[in-house]
Design a protein around this motif. Structure first.
Motif, PDB file in Angstrom:
ATOM      1  N   CYS A  70      47.657  41.366  -3.980  1.00 12.22           N
ATOM      2  CA  CYS A  70      48.193  40.095  -4.455  1.00 12.22           C
ATOM      3  C   CYS A  70      49.674  40.058  -4.150  1.00 12.22           C
ATOM      4  O   CYS A  70      50.415  40.975  -4.521  1.00 12.22           O
ATOM      5  CB  CYS A  70      47.955  39.992  -5.959  1.00 12.22           C
ATOM      6  N   GLN A  71      50.118  39.011  -3.454  1.00  9.98           N
ATOM      7  CA  GLN A  71      51.545  38.889  -3.175  1.00  9.98           C
ATOM      8  C   GLN A  71      52.014  37.579  -3.767  1.00  9.98           C
ATOM      9  O   GLN A  71      51.233  36.643  -3.929  1.00  9.98           O
ATOM     10  CB  GLN A  71      51.785  38.901  -1.669  1.00  9.98           C
ATOM     11  N   ARG A 112      49.435  34.808  -2.833  1.00  6.89           N
ATOM     12  CA  ARG A 112      48.598  35.054  -1.666  1.00  6.89           C
ATOM     13  C   ARG A 112      47.701  36.232  -2.002  1.00  6.89           C
ATOM     14  O   ARG A 112      48.168  37.305  -2.355  1.00  6.89           O
ATOM     15  CB  ARG A 112      49.475  35.400  -0.471  1.00  6.89           C
ATOM     16  N   LEU A 113      46.378  35.987  -1.937  1.00  7.44           N
ATOM     17  CA  LEU A 113      45.429  37.048  -2.250  1.00  7.44           C
ATOM     18  C   LEU A 113      44.666  37.431  -0.995  1.00  7.44           C
ATOM     19  O   LEU A 113      44.242  36.567  -0.246  1.00  7.44           O
ATOM     20  CB  LEU A 113      44.397  36.552  -3.272  1.00  7.44           C
ATOM     21  N   THR A 114      44.510  38.737  -0.765  1.00  9.10           N
ATOM     22  CA  THR A 114      43.576  39.168   0.283  1.00  9.10           C
ATOM     23  C   THR A 114      42.669  40.223  -0.308  1.00  9.10           C
ATOM     24  O   THR A 114      43.130  41.106  -1.031  1.00  9.10           O
ATOM     25  CB  THR A 114      44.305  39.775   1.495  1.00  9.10           C
ATOM     26  N   TYR A 115      41.378  40.108  -0.062  1.00 14.44           N
ATOM     27  CA  TYR A 115      40.469  41.149  -0.540  1.00 14.44           C
ATOM     28  C   TYR A 115      39.165  41.076   0.235  1.00 14.44           C
ATOM     29  O   TYR A 115      38.930  40.126   0.980  1.00 14.44           O
ATOM     30  CB  TYR A 115      40.189  40.998  -2.039  1.00 14.44           C
ATOM     31  N   ASP A 116      38.336  42.080   0.089  1.00 17.12           N
ATOM     32  CA  ASP A 116      37.018  42.095   0.721  1.00 17.12           C
ATOM     33  C   ASP A 116      35.966  41.886  -0.348  1.00 17.12           C
ATOM     34  O   ASP A 116      35.974  42.555  -1.385  1.00 17.12           O
ATOM     35  CB  ASP A 116      36.763  43.449   1.404  1.00 17.12           C
ATOM     36  N   SER A 126      36.110  39.354   4.593  1.00 18.91           N
ATOM     37  CA  SER A 126      37.523  39.340   4.202  1.00 18.91           C
ATOM     38  C   SER A 126      37.857  37.975   3.659  1.00 18.91           C
ATOM     39  O   SER A 126      37.517  36.966   4.266  1.00 18.91           O
ATOM     40  CB  SER A 126      38.408  39.565   5.410  1.00 18.91           C
ATOM     41  N   VAL A 127      38.506  37.959   2.518  1.00 17.69           N
ATOM     42  CA  VAL A 127      38.892  36.689   1.919  1.00 17.69           C
ATOM     43  C   VAL A 127      40.407  36.627   1.875  1.00 17.69           C
ATOM     44  O   VAL A 127      41.061  37.589   1.496  1.00 17.69           O
ATOM     45  CB  VAL A 127      38.362  36.599   0.463  1.00 17.69           C
ATOM     46  N   GLN A 128      40.942  35.489   2.281  1.00 17.42           N
ATOM     47  CA  GLN A 128      42.380  35.308   2.122  1.00 17.42           C
ATOM     48  C   GLN A 128      42.622  33.953   1.477  1.00 17.42           C
ATOM     49  O   GLN A 128      42.066  32.950   1.931  1.00 17.42           O
ATOM     50  CB  GLN A 128      43.089  35.355   3.466  1.00 17.42           C
ATOM     51  N   GLU A 129      43.391  33.930   0.413  1.00 20.10           N
ATOM     52  CA  GLU A 129      43.668  32.671  -0.264  1.00 20.10           C
ATOM     53  C   GLU A 129      45.159  32.562  -0.482  1.00 20.10           C
ATOM     54  O   GLU A 129      45.781  33.496  -0.971  1.00 20.10           O
ATOM     55  CB  GLU A 129      42.989  32.665  -1.643  1.00 20.10           C
ATOM     56  N   ILE A 130      45.714  31.412  -0.107  1.00 20.23           N
ATOM     57  CA  ILE A 130      47.115  31.155  -0.411  1.00 20.23           C
ATOM     58  C   ILE A 130      47.159  29.880  -1.224  1.00 20.23           C
ATOM     59  O   ILE A 130      46.584  28.873  -0.811  1.00 20.23           O
ATOM     60  CB  ILE A 130      47.929  30.954   0.872  1.00 20.23           C
TER      61      ILE A 130
END
Lengths: 785, 193
Positions: free
Chosen positions: A713-714, A760-764, A769-773
């Motif tokens: 998580c950023q 900004r979230l990135t995870y599997d 792979s999921v990326q959400e901003i």
């Protein structure tokens, strides 16, 4: 006709013979084509050789995914040669992200239960390297059986495989806990090493296991004692020390078991003293054991005398000529500095010596430790050393050193003047590496030290005259000259030699800053405002200033243009108000210039654009680039505006905000994100003793059927706020409501700017792979007001 | 735990790469390049420890390396491993390679990468230290190699002949034969080894 395929060695020879990258690629592509054809034809005899070649080119970086199925076939073969290469291929080519990896589970199961020992070894090795959670769950019973087999070769491998399984599937701890007690009685070092590792893993995961294993402390002490007192034995000794690897593992486990537990610590005391005094330190192996001993002594509840001994050992190591020893000594002291501060302080001179090392790793460690050792009694001496270091240190350490010095100065400054001097020195030496709020802090500091106004402006003027490239320095200097220009021209200051400065020089300098290509737009803003302020501080006519201001009325930079136009209007239409508006600023309150923000001209006059973003002022919020928080627009939002205290007719105080912070009320939690069962929640805390601080705890929970892995998580906030992300509790959220990940954000908001937060979230998740901003809406107002 | 073990030469070309955590192929190659970049900048007489690069996990992880002539042996570990211990482990690894290959040199490692993997697998498993007793490791490797050779069948015949001759125990040829007062000097025969 069947062309005999190349042996691995021959292929390697060919590749080495290639003179260019292109040639190498050609050779490899040709060979890969052959290999692919051979796989298609299904030739069983040479399959292992083809795969070995494929694995080699894979190491060089070429694609090898078409070999995955061949690994499966080779593992299923009955020949050892095939299995060996097949399992190696599985470790290198298959991993949990490929669905194919589950297909080898059956082969592994067969090999574990029916294979000969070397084959069992291969299967265990592969399982422990790439085994996913599903595989581990399926194969746990087989591995458990192997733990109690007679052959030590297989057993030691089974034990380490069990450690891997517990890491992947924590519930399996209950399966592998019972055999540990029996395994500890073994004499074989490999088994013991594995068992200690297993017990350590179990204890780190569960407090119940930790309590359970406290019973074995006497046994561990006995094993270690035997190792230490055993005479020279060629079997496991490294440079004369018997099995230092096992000794280190045991010491580590003793540390975990003895922490915060009087009784266990008591049992270990004698042995630790013995090891600490009798270990041969002439070789690396002995030193490795000694270091672990020292760390264990410091971590458990040991006797005071023993602790002193331990710290002295570390101090001795700091003087060792071997750099590796010094490095480990510095690392260990850093770990101890929180808990045993006074003991570590005794070694401060040696630590400071290490700052002068040429070795970058060592000087970095020494820097961290030195910063941790600064306190109110040694601050002057330490700062001197650190500033000397700042001048000569490698560039990647500059930023850390500068911010460390500034922080320490803030906490321990003996006098204000010393503090100002220190910050000045940092700005001149490493100006480009300091944090954004250094400018605001320094202006605040100077503003508050009335007796030092003359001194500060003098020194800043001199510094500026020498060098206008370091932006933070230029900004502060410009602000000071603007505010205290009259003191500068008065010429008297008993603390520095008198310097005759005349008006034209000052104006020329500020104009130089304005025109220089090195100045950032924010810096130019400072300079222009300073010039404007000087129009009331200086005695001459203001033609020069008026000229500059009108020139910049057509500047391309919108911010600068707006200012210039406003100042020009001030000259032309509101000259009677100029003196009042440009008076010296009173000191801003520590928790943000809230009290002085609100004096505004009436609406028909041009607004002073230096307003720091005001909560209820809509125009000011346009200064923030709302669409892209990651690179904020105007950089001068920290600039405190000039204040008009007198109720001069048309001036209206739009707001009369109270200075006392509002009483803390609990702020409601906010759910900010939901996708396929994965949720993100924010909870807010405003500590009453620091109203500028906001603590946000981000919690990620997972109610879906699939695990969430590699979760990162950023966050980004507007430029006027400061964000610090602490390390998350982990990066995996198990499915069906498993242990959530928590992460703490610290946000400093001294200006009470409206809080905006972009995540900004990135995870599997479910093998994707999921990326959400997204930006967080509906942030509660209490979080920033 | 040990996250990765890398061996590369002075130009950054990988001779062995083993990762104990799942990384994509691209990431693996990037890690190799980044590690080489960090390690090759180091002087000769500095310490053997470095902060890990960003890809391998940043400053929580360390690179512990040893430079032997033309090869770098780099172990990427996290903070739970003892730095000095890993240095010793690298040394044991190299000594084991030396024993298995008989005076190992870079070419041995280049041409027998699969064998190096097998030896490494006997020492480090799943990122954890498995066995550090050199004799045990060498015994195991020999047993496994024998197993392979016995499966090789006819194709392995020449290889087996060579190894049979190598293992033959020739009686010690006396250098001087003294019978009474006749002294015969025995000429130096070429050795089979």
């Amino acid at each position: 006709m069947v062309v005999p395929s190349l042996k691995l060695q021959d292929l390697i020879e060919e590749i080495r013979g290639a003179k260019t990258q292109a040639q190498e690629r050609e050779v490899i592509q040709k060979e890969c084509a052959h290999i692919r054809a051979s796989f298609r034809d299904g030739d069983p005899v040479h399959r292992h050789r083809q795969l070995a070649k494929l694995l080699y080119v894979h190491m060089l970086g070429y694609p090898a995914h078409f070999g995955q199925m061949e690994c499966l076939k080779l593992i299923a073969s009955s020949r050892f040669t095939d299995k060996r290469v097949g399992y190696l291929g599985a470790m290198l080519l298959l991993d949990e992200r490929h669905d194919a990896h589950l297909l080898i589970t059956n082969s592994i199961k067969n090999d574990l239960s029916q294979g000969i020992q070397p084959v069992q070894g291969l299967a265990l090795c592969t399982l422990s390297t790439m085994g996913s959670a599903e595989m581990c769950r399926d194969l746990a019973p087989e591995v458990e059986k192997l733990l109690l087999q007679p052959s030590p070769y297989v057993r030691k491998k089974a034990i380490l495989t069990a450690v891997h399984m517990i890491r992947k599937v924590p519930e399996l701890s209950s399966v592998f806990l019972p055999p540990c007690a029996q395994l500890l009685h073994e004499r074989h070092h490999g088994i013991l090493l594995g068992t200690i590792t297993l017990i350590t893993e179990l204890c780190e995961r569960s407090p119940a296991a930790l309590r359970h294993f406290r019973k074995v402390v006497p046994q561990l002490v006995q094993i270690l004692r035997t190792l230490v007192t055993m005479g020279y034995s060629t079997e496991h000794s490294i440079s004369g020390v018997s099995d230092p690897f096992l000794q280190v593992q045991i010491l580590r486990l003793l540390r975990i078991l003895g922490r915060n537990h009087e009784e266990s610590s008591e049992t270990m005391n004698d042995l630790l003293a013995q090891v600490a005094t009798n270990t041969d330190t002439s070789r690396n192996a002995g030193n490795a054991v000694l270091f672990e001993t020292v760390l264990t002594i410091m971590d458990i509840c040991s006797a005071a005398g023993l602790r002193v001994l331990a710290v002295n050992i570390l101090g001795r190591f700091l003087l060792n000529s071997d750099r590796n020893i010094r490095y480990v000594a510095l690392t260990s002291l850093l770990r101890l500095v929180q808990s045993d501060h006074s003991a570590v302080q005794r070694h401060r001179p040696t630590v400071v010596e290490c700052l002068r090392e040429t070795d970058a790793s060592l000087s970095r460690r020494a820097l961290e430790l030195s910063l941790a050792l600064v306190n109110s009694s040694n601050v002057r001496a330490m700062m001197q050393e650190l500033q000397a270091f700042l001048e000569s240190c490698p560039p990647d350490l500059r930023a850390d050193c500068a911010s460390g010095i500034l922080l320490a100065a803030e906490r321990f400054a003996p006098t204000k003047r010393w503090h100002i001097d220190t910050i000045l020195h940092v700005l001149t030496t490493a100006g480009t590496h300091v944090r954004d709020d250094a400018v605001a802090n320094l202006t605040q500091l100077i503003g508050g030290a009335q007796e030092l106004h003359a001194y500060s402006v003098r020194r800043l003027y001199n510094a500026l005259a020498e060098d206008i490239s370091q932006q933070p320095l230029v900004q502060v200097a410009a602000w000071c000259i603007g505010e205290y220009g009259d003191l500068l021209l008065a010429g008297n200051c008993e603390e520095i030699e008198p310097l005759q400065v005349d008006e034209e020089e000052v104006l020329a300098l500020l104009e130089k800053v304005l025109q220089s290509h090195m100045s950032l737009p924010a810096t130019r803003g400072y300079a222009l405002t300073a010039l404007m302020k000087l129009s009331t501080r200086l005695c001459g006519d203001n033609n020069r200033i008026r000229q500059v201001v009108s020139i910049y009325g057509s500047c391309l930079d919108v911010e600068l243009q707006q200012r210039a136009v406003e100042y020009d209007t001030l000259f032309r239409k509101y000259d009677h108000m100029r003196a009042a508006i440009l008076e010296k600023m009173p000191l801003a309150e520590q928790d943000g210039p809230q009290a002085d923000e609100e004096a505004k001209e009436s609406k028909e006059a041009a607004q002073l654009s230096e307003a720091a973003p005001v909560p209820t002022e809509p125009q000011a919020s346009q200064l923030l680039d709302l669409l892209d928080l990651l690179d904020g627009a105007s950089g001068d939002v920290q600039h405190p505006p000039p204040l008009d205290p007198s109720p001069g007719g048309a001036l209206v105080h739009l707001l009369d905000l109270p200075c006392a912070p509002p009483p803390p009320a609990p702020i409601p939690d906010l759910k900010v994100f939901e996708r396929e069962g994965v949720q993100l929640n924010l909870s807010f805390i405003r500590p009453p003793e620091n109203p500028a601080l906001l603590l946000i705890t981000v919690t990620a929970t997972n109610f879906s059927e699939g695990d969430v892995t590699h979760f990162i998580c950023q966050a980004a906030v507007p430029k006027s706020l400061q964000l610090q992300l602490q390390a998350p509790s982990g990066n995996t959220v198990p499915a069906r409501g498993g242990l959530p990940i928590t992460q703490l954000f610290r946000i400093l908001n001294p200006n009470k700017a409206p809080l905006r937060l972009k995540l900004r979230l990135t995870y599997d998740h479910f093998h994707q792979s999921v990326q959400e901003i997204f930006e967080v809406n509906n942030l509660p107002v209490e979080s920033w007001q | 735990m040990i996250k990765a073990i890398l061996i590369f030469n002075n130009h950054g070309k990988p001779q062995l790469s083993k990762f104990y955590q799942p990384y994509s192929e691209d990431t693996q190659q990037q890690i190799i390049r980044e590690t080489f970049h960090l390690v090759s900048k180091r002087d000769e007489n500095v310490c053997n420890f470095l902060e890990g690069g960003l890809l391998i996990g940043g400053s929580d992880n360390k690179l512990i390396y040893r430079h032997y002539a033309t090869l770098y042996f780099v172990f990427c570990v996290d903070s739970s491993e003892s730095e000095l211990g890993i240095l010793d482990l690298i040394q044991v690894f190299v000594e084991t390679l030396d024993k298995c290959f008989e005076n190992v040199c870079e070419l041995d490692l280049i041409f027998h990468v699969d064998k190096v993997h097998n030896i490494l697998a006997e020492m480090v498993m799943g990122g954890m230290v498995l066995e550090t007793n050199m004799n045990e490791i060498v015994t195991q490797i020999d047993a496994q190699n024998k197993l392979e050779k016995s499966e090789a069948g006819l194709a392995g015949a020449p290889a087996r002949a060579v190894s049979a001759v190598k293992n033959m125990n020739l009686p010690e040829i006396p250098r001087n034969i003294n019978i009474g007062d006749i002294s015969i000097k025995v000429p130096n025969l070429p050795s089979f080894k």
